[in-house]
Structure formats: structure tokens, C-alpha cells
Design an enzyme around this catalytic site. Structure first.
Site, PDB file in Angstrom:
ATOM      1  N   HIS A   1       0.813  -1.221   0.000  1.00  0.00           N
ATOM      2  CA  HIS A   1       0.000   0.000   0.000  1.00  0.00           C
ATOM      3  C   HIS A   1       0.845   1.268   0.000  1.00  0.00           C
ATOM      4  O   HIS A   1       0.366   2.332   0.382  1.00  0.00           O
ATOM      5  CB  HIS A   1      -0.964  -0.012   1.194  1.00  0.00           C
ATOM      6  CG  HIS A   1      -1.972  -1.123   1.124  1.00  0.00           C
ATOM      7  ND1 HIS A   1      -2.642  -1.623   2.208  1.00  0.00           N
ATOM      8  CD2 HIS A   1      -2.412  -1.848   0.058  1.00  0.00           C
ATOM      9  CE1 HIS A   1      -3.452  -2.603   1.822  1.00  0.00           C
ATOM     10  NE2 HIS A   1      -3.325  -2.759   0.526  1.00  0.00           N
TER      11      HIS A   1
ATOM     12  N   ALA B   1       1.962  -9.193  19.166  1.00  0.00           N
ATOM     13  CA  ALA B   1       3.114  -9.628  18.367  1.00  0.00           C
ATOM     14  C   ALA B   1       4.441  -9.148  18.968  1.00  0.00           C
ATOM     15  O   ALA B   1       5.470  -9.805  18.815  1.00  0.00           O
ATOM     16  CB  ALA B   1       2.970  -9.131  16.935  1.00  0.00           C
TER      17      ALA B   1
ATOM     18  N   GLY C   1      -0.703  -9.778  12.613  1.00  0.00           N
ATOM     19  CA  GLY C   1      -1.492  -8.561  12.856  1.00  0.00           C
ATOM     20  C   GLY C   1      -2.282  -8.067  11.670  1.00  0.00           C
ATOM     21  O   GLY C   1      -2.305  -6.871  11.398  1.00  0.00           O
TER      22      GLY C   1
ATOM     23  N   ASN D   1      -1.745 -13.063  16.200  1.00  0.00           N
ATOM     24  CA  ASN D   1      -2.768 -12.022  16.339  1.00  0.00           C
ATOM     25  C   ASN D   1      -3.278 -12.051  17.783  1.00  0.00           C
ATOM     26  O   ASN D   1      -3.118 -13.056  18.474  1.00  0.00           O
ATOM     27  CB  ASN D   1      -3.932 -12.267  15.349  1.00  0.00           C
ATOM     28  CG  ASN D   1      -4.700 -10.991  15.029  1.00  0.00           C
ATOM     29  OD1 ASN D   1      -5.147 -10.279  15.917  1.00  0.00           O
ATOM     30  ND2 ASN D   1      -4.852 -10.712  13.738  1.00  0.00           N
TER      31      ASN D   1
HETATM   32  P1  NAD Z   1      -6.645  -4.147  10.388  1.00  0.00           P
HETATM   33  O1  NAD Z   1      -6.749  -2.868  11.138  1.00  0.00           O
HETATM   34  O2  NAD Z   1      -7.767  -4.524   9.541  1.00  0.00           O
HETATM   35  O3  NAD Z   1      -6.373  -5.366  11.403  1.00  0.00           O
HETATM   36  C1  NAD Z   1      -5.385  -5.285  12.374  1.00  0.00           C
HETATM   37  C2  NAD Z   1      -5.240  -6.662  13.002  1.00  0.00           C
HETATM   38  O4  NAD Z   1      -4.192  -6.628  13.936  1.00  0.00           O
HETATM   39  C3  NAD Z   1      -6.498  -7.133  13.743  1.00  0.00           C
HETATM   40  O5  NAD Z   1      -6.789  -8.458  13.344  1.00  0.00           O
HETATM   41  C4  NAD Z   1      -6.087  -7.071  15.226  1.00  0.00           C
HETATM   42  O6  NAD Z   1      -6.695  -8.069  15.976  1.00  0.00           O
HETATM   43  C5  NAD Z   1      -4.594  -7.300  15.122  1.00  0.00           C
HETATM   44  N1  NAD Z   1      -3.812  -6.741  16.221  1.00  0.00           N
HETATM   45  C6  NAD Z   1      -4.030  -5.603  16.929  1.00  0.00           C
HETATM   46  N2  NAD Z   1      -3.052  -5.401  17.816  1.00  0.00           N
HETATM   47  C7  NAD Z   1      -2.185  -6.429  17.670  1.00  0.00           C
HETATM   48  C8  NAD Z   1      -0.965  -6.782  18.300  1.00  0.00           C
HETATM   49  N3  NAD Z   1      -0.423  -6.021  19.268  1.00  0.00           N
HETATM   50  N4  NAD Z   1      -0.334  -7.916  17.894  1.00  0.00           N
HETATM   51  C9  NAD Z   1      -0.853  -8.708  16.929  1.00  0.00           C
HETATM   52  N5  NAD Z   1      -2.012  -8.412  16.293  1.00  0.00           N
HETATM   53  C10 NAD Z   1      -2.662  -7.294  16.662  1.00  0.00           C
HETATM   54  O7  NAD Z   1      -5.283  -4.064   9.631  1.00  0.00           O
HETATM   55  P2  NAD Z   1      -4.888  -4.536   8.205  1.00  0.00           P
HETATM   56  O8  NAD Z   1      -5.401  -5.914   7.973  1.00  0.00           O
HETATM   57  O9  NAD Z   1      -3.459  -4.276   8.075  1.00  0.00           O
HETATM   58  O10 NAD Z   1      -5.655  -3.528   7.236  1.00  0.00           O
HETATM   59  C11 NAD Z   1      -5.744  -2.157   7.483  1.00  0.00           C
HETATM   60  C12 NAD Z   1      -5.331  -1.296   6.314  1.00  0.00           C
HETATM   61  O11 NAD Z   1      -5.093   0.004   6.810  1.00  0.00           O
HETATM   62  C13 NAD Z   1      -4.059  -1.764   5.706  1.00  0.00           C
HETATM   63  O12 NAD Z   1      -4.332  -1.968   4.377  1.00  0.00           O
HETATM   64  C14 NAD Z   1      -3.035  -0.640   5.899  1.00  0.00           C
HETATM   65  O13 NAD Z   1      -2.639  -0.125   4.646  1.00  0.00           O
HETATM   66  C15 NAD Z   1      -3.738   0.455   6.594  1.00  0.00           C
HETATM   67  N6  NAD Z   1      -3.138   0.789   7.903  1.00  0.00           N
HETATM   68  C16 NAD Z   1      -1.794   0.937   8.035  1.00  0.00           C
HETATM   69  C17 NAD Z   1      -1.242   1.242   9.273  1.00  0.00           C
HETATM   70  C18 NAD Z   1       0.251   1.392   9.416  1.00  0.00           C
HETATM   71  O14 NAD Z   1       0.927   1.681   8.436  1.00  0.00           O
HETATM   72  N7  NAD Z   1       0.795   1.169  10.610  1.00  0.00           N
HETATM   73  C19 NAD Z   1      -2.060   1.424  10.376  1.00  0.00           C
HETATM   74  C20 NAD Z   1      -3.447   1.275  10.209  1.00  0.00           C
HETATM   75  C21 NAD Z   1      -3.967   0.949   8.969  1.00  0.00           C
END
Ligand code: NAD
Length: 254
Positions: free
Chosen positions: A120, A233, A188, A214
Site C-alpha cells: 500500500h 506480536a 497482525g 494475532n
Molecule cells: P486491520 O486494522 O484490519 O487489522 C489489524 C489486526 O491486527 C487485527 O486483526 C487485530 O486483531 C490485530 N492486532 C491488533 N493489535 C495487535 C498486536 N499487538 N499484535 C498482533 N495483532 C494485533 O489491519 P490490516 O489488515 O493491516 O488492514 C488495514 C489497512 O489500513 C491496511 O491496508 C493498511 O494499509 C492500513 N493501515 C496501516 C497502518 C500502518 O501503516 N501502521 C495502520 C493502520 C492501517
């Protein structure tokens, strides 16, 4: 934390030089970047259909930049956490060949991973859709609204908005690695955002072992995951990698 599953995962990983990790927003939660979907997350303040589509950007770049400035503020304070460093260590040890990430936060690179495939894009770079020029994000001022390119066009962070294509090179590499890896670590990610969510299914179909990390069960857990390690994680992954390192040492001493 399930000690048995962690050891089992480490033993499998230690035997392979062809591990691929797929990471989502969850790996960066412990770095202080909330995932977008949780209550109170960014999507509740900025509905994605109004703020995160390419059409919304073209219609009203200043409005969409309100979201980008908020994300930018959070990202600028974030540092890699022990889960990012664990993946960097796994690459250094010669087990991990690539990280395929949905994240835009640059934290895998900052932790030291060299082979990172960004599905992304990356929010640390600006991109001009008009002339395709890129430049590092710096010196942005919220009060100036959407930044302008030298060509006069409005710039956006170099990230994939809803309605935009995944970069073709990333798609190609993601598919290829999923079909060729022995083990896929799925860390995650909620299994909701396609096409990234299809990678574990592809890997499984092509014979890989799937190890999922997760805090909660996901659609992967009872479909493709061979091992599900429940917990943050930042705690579980370093423990797995610590045992892999230990097993490597025992192996070289033999
Ligand atoms: P999502 O928000 O849909 O899912 C996040 C997952 O992480 C959930 O299943 C949750 O249970 C799990 N989770 C939360 N805390 C955790 C931890 N400490 N350890 C392990 N697992 C944990 O995220 P996604 O599937 O990546 O999709 C979201 C979209 O939004 C992505 O396409 C991304 O591009 C974007 N996004 C990016 C960021 C970033 O760059 N850090 C942050 C938020 C969203």
C-alpha cells in the site's frame, strides 16, 4: 502466551531458509499507531469513503489532507517495536526472505529489514499523480492545505487510496513469494483488505505452513493457519525468534 506453540513455531522456522512474513496494522499497534478499524480509530473520525478514496482526493485535496496530516503526526512519533526488530533479526539469521506489508509506516525498514514489499505504498514519500514526481515528505504545514508539486498539481502521500491499484511490482512479488515460500508468518492482519488478504490462501495452496500471530482469531485462523499464536506480536514474535536463534546455535555447535 502458549509456550508449546511458540516452541513448535520456532522449530519449524529454524529448519527453513525460505520464510515470508505478511504484516498488517496490528504489528505497529505497539508502536503507538492504532489500527484504523477499531472503535475510536481513524475511520470513525474520517469515514474512508469521504477521505480515503482517490476520487475524494481529486474532488477536494485540502479536505483529504486533514486525514493525511493526522496520520503524519502519528507516524512521525512512531518507532519500531520488538516485533519489527524480531523480523529484522530473522532476516539477518538467514531464515526470512521478505516482508510483505500492508503498512505505510516505514517501520520495517527502520528496524533493519532490507527486503520489504509495500503493498500500500509508503507515507514517508510524496507523489504527484499529475507528473509522477516523488519527493520526501518534509516541511509540510497543515495550515497550507494540500501541498503543490512544481508542475502545479496537488501532491499526495505515496500510498494506495481506495480506488487505486496496488503497485504492479509489489503484486507480482507478493504472488511469487507466496507460491514459493515454505512458511508464511501472518502477523497482525484482519484478513479483510484484499488482495493482501489472499496471500496466505495462495501460500497454503502452494504447500506452505501458515503461522499466524494475532491478539484475536481471524478468518485465517480456522481456514489456513497451521499454528495460531495468540497475543501481542511485540511479545510473541521476539520469543519465537529468540528460540530460533538458540536452535541455530545448538546446530552450529554440533
Ligand atoms: P486491520 O486494522 O484490519 O487489522 C489489524 C489486526 O491486527 C487485527 O486483526 C487485530 O486483531 C490485530 N492486532 C491488533 N493489535 C495487535 C498486536 N499487538 N499484535 C498482533 N495483532 C494485533 O489491519 P490490516 O489488515 O493491516 O488492514 C488495514 C489497512 O489500513 C491496511 O491496508 C493498511 O494499509 C492500513 N493501515 C496501516 C497502518 C500502518 O501503516 N501502521 C495502520 C493502520 C492501517
Amino acid at each position: 502466551m502458549s509456550e508449546d506453540l511458540i516452541r513448535k513455531a520456532a522449530e519449524i522456522i529454524a529448519e527453513s531458509k525460505n520464510v515470508v512474513a505478511v504484516t498488517g496494522a496490528g504489528i505497529s499497534v505497539e508502536s503507538g499507531i492504532p489500527d484504523f478499524r477499531s472503535p475510536g480509530g481513524l475511520w470513525s473520525k474520517y469515514p474512508p469513503e469521504e477521505y480515503a478514496t482517490i476520487d475524494a482526493f481529486y474532488e477536494n485535496p485540502d479536505k483529504v489532507w486533514e486525514l493525511f496530516y493526522d496520520i503524519g503526526e502519528t507516524l512521525s512519533k512512531a518507532k519500531p517495536n520488538p516485533a519489527h526488530y524480531a523480523l529484522a533479526k530473522l532476516e539477518e539469521l538467514g531464515h526470512l526472505v521478505a516482508v510483505i506489508t500492508q503498512n505505510i509506516d516505514n517501520l520495517h525498514y527502520e528496524a533493519g529489514n532490507k527486503n520489504v514489499i509495500e503493498y500500500h505504498g509508503n507515507a514517508r514519500t510524496l507523489f504527484c499523480p499529475a507528473c509522477k514526481r516523488r519527493r520526501p515528505i518534509s516541511m509540510l504545514h497543515r495550515e497550507h492545505g494540500a501541498p503543490r508539486c512544481e508542475c502545479g498539481g496537488f501532491m499526495k502521500p505515496d500510498v494506495v487510496l481506495f480506488g487505486e491499484m496496488i503497485p504492479s511490482q509489489a503484486l507480482f512479488m507478493g504472488e511469487t513469494l507466496s507460491k514459493s515460500c515454505d512458511i508464511m508468518l501472518v502477523i497482525g492482519t484482519s484478513a479483510q483488505v484484499y488482495p493482501a488478504a489472499s496471500l496466505p490462501y495462495t501460500a497454503k495452496q502452494w504447500g506452505a505452513t501458515i503461522i499466524e500471530f494475532n491478539t484475536i482469531e481471524t478468518p485465517f485462523t480456522h481456514s489456513v493457519s497451521d499454528i495460531f499464536i495468540k497475543g501481542p506480536a511485540g511479545e510473541t514474535l521476539p520469543e519465537v525468534v529468540r528460540i530460533v536463534e538458540q536452535l541455530n546455535k545448538i546446530d552450529t555447535e554440533k
